[in-house]
Design a protein around this motif. Structure first.
Motif, mmCIF file in Angstrom:
data_model
loop_
_atom_site.group_PDB
_atom_site.id
_atom_site.type_symbol
_atom_site.label_atom_id
_atom_site.label_comp_id
_atom_site.label_asym_id
_atom_site.label_seq_id
_atom_site.Cartn_x
_atom_site.Cartn_y
_atom_site.Cartn_z
ATOM 1 N N PRO A 39 0.828 -1.207 0.000
ATOM 2 C CA PRO A 39 0.000 0.000 0.000
ATOM 3 C C PRO A 39 0.866 1.262 0.000
ATOM 4 C CG PRO A 39 -0.775 -1.572 1.640
ATOM 5 C CD PRO A 39 0.578 -2.045 1.189
ATOM 6 N N TRP A 40 0.476 2.227 -0.825
ATOM 7 C CA TRP A 40 1.246 3.456 -0.968
ATOM 8 C C TRP A 40 0.285 4.634 -1.036
ATOM 9 C CZ3 TRP A 40 1.437 7.305 -4.703
ATOM 10 C CH2 TRP A 40 2.539 8.168 -4.663
ATOM 11 N N ARG A 41 0.692 5.756 -0.442
ATOM 12 C CA ARG A 41 -0.144 6.957 -0.434
ATOM 13 C C ARG A 41 0.633 8.131 -1.018
ATOM 14 N NH1 ARG A 41 -1.036 3.747 3.936
ATOM 15 N NH2 ARG A 41 -3.217 3.178 4.353
ATOM 16 N N PHE A 42 -0.109 9.164 -1.420
ATOM 17 C CA PHE A 42 0.478 10.272 -2.181
ATOM 18 C C PHE A 42 1.706 10.899 -1.530
ATOM 19 C CE2 PHE A 42 -3.902 10.566 -4.002
ATOM 20 C CZ PHE A 42 -3.558 10.446 -5.334
ATOM 21 N N THR A 43 1.705 11.001 -0.226
ATOM 22 C CA THR A 43 2.807 11.695 0.452
ATOM 23 C C THR A 43 3.946 10.762 0.856
ATOM 24 O OG1 THR A 43 1.606 11.507 2.555
ATOM 25 C CG2 THR A 43 1.330 13.555 1.305
ATOM 26 N N GLU A 44 3.876 9.516 0.480
ATOM 27 C CA GLU A 44 4.919 8.550 0.839
ATOM 28 C C GLU A 44 5.958 8.416 -0.282
ATOM 29 O OE1 GLU A 44 2.088 5.897 3.817
ATOM 30 O OE2 GLU A 44 2.511 5.144 1.790
ATOM 31 N N LYS A 45 6.440 9.540 -0.744
ATOM 32 C CA LYS A 45 7.366 9.565 -1.880
ATOM 33 C C LYS A 45 8.651 8.791 -1.597
ATOM 34 C CE LYS A 45 4.769 12.400 -4.334
ATOM 35 N NZ LYS A 45 4.053 11.959 -5.563
ATOM 36 N N ASP A 46 9.124 8.850 -0.350
ATOM 37 C CA ASP A 46 10.394 8.211 -0.032
ATOM 38 C C ASP A 46 10.372 6.710 -0.309
ATOM 39 O OD1 ASP A 46 11.401 10.630 0.721
ATOM 40 O OD2 ASP A 46 11.246 10.280 2.883
ATOM 41 N N ALA A 47 9.199 6.098 -0.174
ATOM 42 C CA ALA A 47 9.105 4.644 -0.343
ATOM 43 C C ALA A 47 9.396 4.212 -1.773
ATOM 44 C CB ALA A 47 7.725 4.161 0.088
ATOM 45 N N ILE A 48 9.125 5.089 -2.735
ATOM 46 C CA ILE A 48 9.347 4.716 -4.136
ATOM 47 C C ILE A 48 10.467 5.519 -4.787
ATOM 48 C CG2 ILE A 48 7.055 3.765 -4.501
ATOM 49 C CD1 ILE A 48 6.242 6.397 -5.808
ATOM 50 N N ASN A 49 10.896 6.606 -4.159
ATOM 51 C CA ASN A 49 12.013 7.367 -4.725
ATOM 52 C C ASN A 49 13.258 6.493 -4.885
ATOM 53 O OD1 ASN A 49 10.638 9.759 -5.020
ATOM 54 N ND2 ASN A 49 11.378 10.668 -3.124
ATOM 55 N N LYS A 50 13.447 5.568 -3.944
ATOM 56 C CA LYS A 50 14.628 4.701 -4.031
ATOM 57 C C LYS A 50 14.544 3.752 -5.215
ATOM 58 C CE LYS A 50 12.720 1.467 -0.595
ATOM 59 N NZ LYS A 50 12.919 0.904 0.763
ATOM 60 N N HIS A 51 13.345 3.635 -5.798
ATOM 61 C CA HIS A 51 13.167 2.835 -7.012
ATOM 62 C C HIS A 51 13.084 3.725 -8.247
ATOM 63 C CE1 HIS A 51 12.702 -0.608 -4.463
ATOM 64 N NE2 HIS A 51 11.638 -0.103 -3.863
ATOM 65 N N LYS A 52 13.547 4.968 -8.093
ATOM 66 C CA LYS A 52 13.639 5.943 -9.185
ATOM 67 C C LYS A 52 12.272 6.285 -9.770
ATOM 68 C CE LYS A 52 18.368 4.563 -10.316
ATOM 69 N NZ LYS A 52 19.306 4.096 -11.369
ATOM 70 N N SER A 53 11.299 6.437 -8.875
ATOM 71 C CA SER A 53 9.961 6.832 -9.302
ATOM 72 C C SER A 53 9.348 7.745 -8.257
ATOM 73 C CB SER A 53 9.078 5.595 -9.499
ATOM 74 O OG SER A 53 7.805 5.971 -10.002
ATOM 75 N N ASP A 54 8.400 8.583 -8.701
ATOM 76 C CA ASP A 54 7.649 9.407 -7.755
ATOM 77 C C ASP A 54 6.153 9.156 -7.863
ATOM 78 O OD1 ASP A 54 7.081 10.575 -10.179
ATOM 79 O OD2 ASP A 54 7.671 12.605 -9.596
ATOM 80 N N LYS A 55 5.794 8.086 -8.578
ATOM 81 C CA LYS A 55 4.394 7.719 -8.703
ATOM 82 C C LYS A 55 4.286 6.215 -8.911
ATOM 83 C CE LYS A 55 4.573 9.038 -13.589
ATOM 84 N NZ LYS A 55 4.045 9.947 -14.621
ATOM 85 N N VAL A 56 3.103 5.695 -8.686
ATOM 86 C CA VAL A 56 2.858 4.264 -8.853
ATOM 87 C C VAL A 56 2.088 4.033 -10.159
ATOM 88 C CG1 VAL A 56 2.924 3.733 -6.395
ATOM 89 C CG2 VAL A 56 0.763 4.477 -7.397
ATOM 90 N N PRO A 57 2.163 2.789 -10.693
ATOM 91 C CA PRO A 57 2.692 1.570 -10.088
ATOM 92 C C PRO A 57 4.209 1.456 -10.187
ATOM 93 C CG PRO A 57 1.857 1.080 -12.267
ATOM 94 C CD PRO A 57 1.512 2.513 -11.997
ATOM 95 N N VAL A 58 4.749 0.745 -9.209
ATOM 96 C CA VAL A 58 6.135 0.291 -9.247
ATOM 97 C C VAL A 58 6.103 -1.205 -8.972
ATOM 98 C CG1 VAL A 58 8.408 0.401 -8.194
ATOM 99 C CG2 VAL A 58 7.051 2.502 -8.444
ATOM 100 N N LEU A 59 6.633 -1.982 -9.902
ATOM 101 C CA LEU A 59 6.688 -3.436 -9.749
ATOM 102 C C LEU A 59 8.093 -3.837 -9.336
ATOM 103 C CD1 LEU A 59 5.161 -6.206 -10.246
ATOM 104 C CD2 LEU A 59 6.363 -6.235 -12.447
#
Length: 231
Positions: A39-59
């Protein structure tokens, strides 16, 4: 390592509502692949920034991270060729690229003003602040003002779907006799709207409504069983 998929949620983790995440959730089911939801929410950018993204989906597939729904669909097709094809060949993939743009610019963009205020109501307070500020800056008016004309505007949106409606007069799915990624491209936005808004985008006598019902029932009712409104 099992596949993992970052999916957009609000206050309820069982109500994923990104149109792009739903495209991939359907694509995974088509391929017979399972992915654990993160689960990911709009303000949780840090969780996906490390995967070189600022939006979902990230697989996440082991150590590999893939961003963007179209890129993920192509990754699944190329990495798991022994599984059912999402495109039915390179011609289908090329047509899918065009339909992906149509889905974004006509379907997603067309329905967004109708449901934008309802999205806000499903978010945590910190995400509400982010969402309101960013979307009101985009529209240059309040979310409530954006949605205020939806009853009058929905007929124009429905008319914009005529190419799809005409296609469904001659075949049961956009992919032909059975659904493929062409269908998931367009279904993702409708599932997004269903998850987050009670507003009725389609008339019940519309061929697209009947198609959406079939898509809701696909894969043992995966989408229908996800939290949503009876639209």
């Amino acid at each position: 390592m099992a596949l993992q998929l970052f999916e957009l949620v609000g206050t309820e983790e069982d109500r994923p509502f990104s149109p792009y995440c739903w495209r991939i959730r359907m694509a995974l089911a088509h391929k017979g692949l399972e992915a654990a939801t993160i689960p990911w929410r709009f303000t949780e950018k840090d969780a996906i920034n490390k995967h070189k993204s600022d939006k979902v989906p990230v697989l996440l597939d082991g150590e590999r991270a893939v961003n963007d729904s179209w890129a993920i669909a192509n990754y699944l097709e190329d990495t798991y060729p022994d599984r059912p094809s999402l495109f039915g060949g390179e011609g289908g993939r090329a047509m899918g690229r065009m339909l992906n743009w149509w889905g974004d610019t006509v379907v997603v963009a067309g329905m967004f003003p109708f449901i934008v205020a309802d999205i806000h109501g499903h978010l945590r307070p910190v995400d509400q602040v982010y969402f309101r500020e960013s979307r009101e800056a985009r529209f240059k008016k309040s979310l409530e003002e954006v949605a205020s004309n939806r009853d009058a505007g929905v007929d124009t949106f429905r008319k914009s779907l005529d190419p799809m409606r005409l296609t469904l007069k001659t075949q049961p799915f956009l992919g032909g006799a059975a659904p493929n990624y062409a269908d998931y491209i367009v279904f993702g936005p409708f599932q997004w709207a269903r998850a987050i808004s009670p507003f009725k985008l389609l008339a019940e006598d519309d061929a697209i409504y009947a198609w959406r019902e079939k898509m809701l029932d696909a894969f043992n009712g995966m989408a229908r069983n996800s939290a949503g409104y009876p639209v």
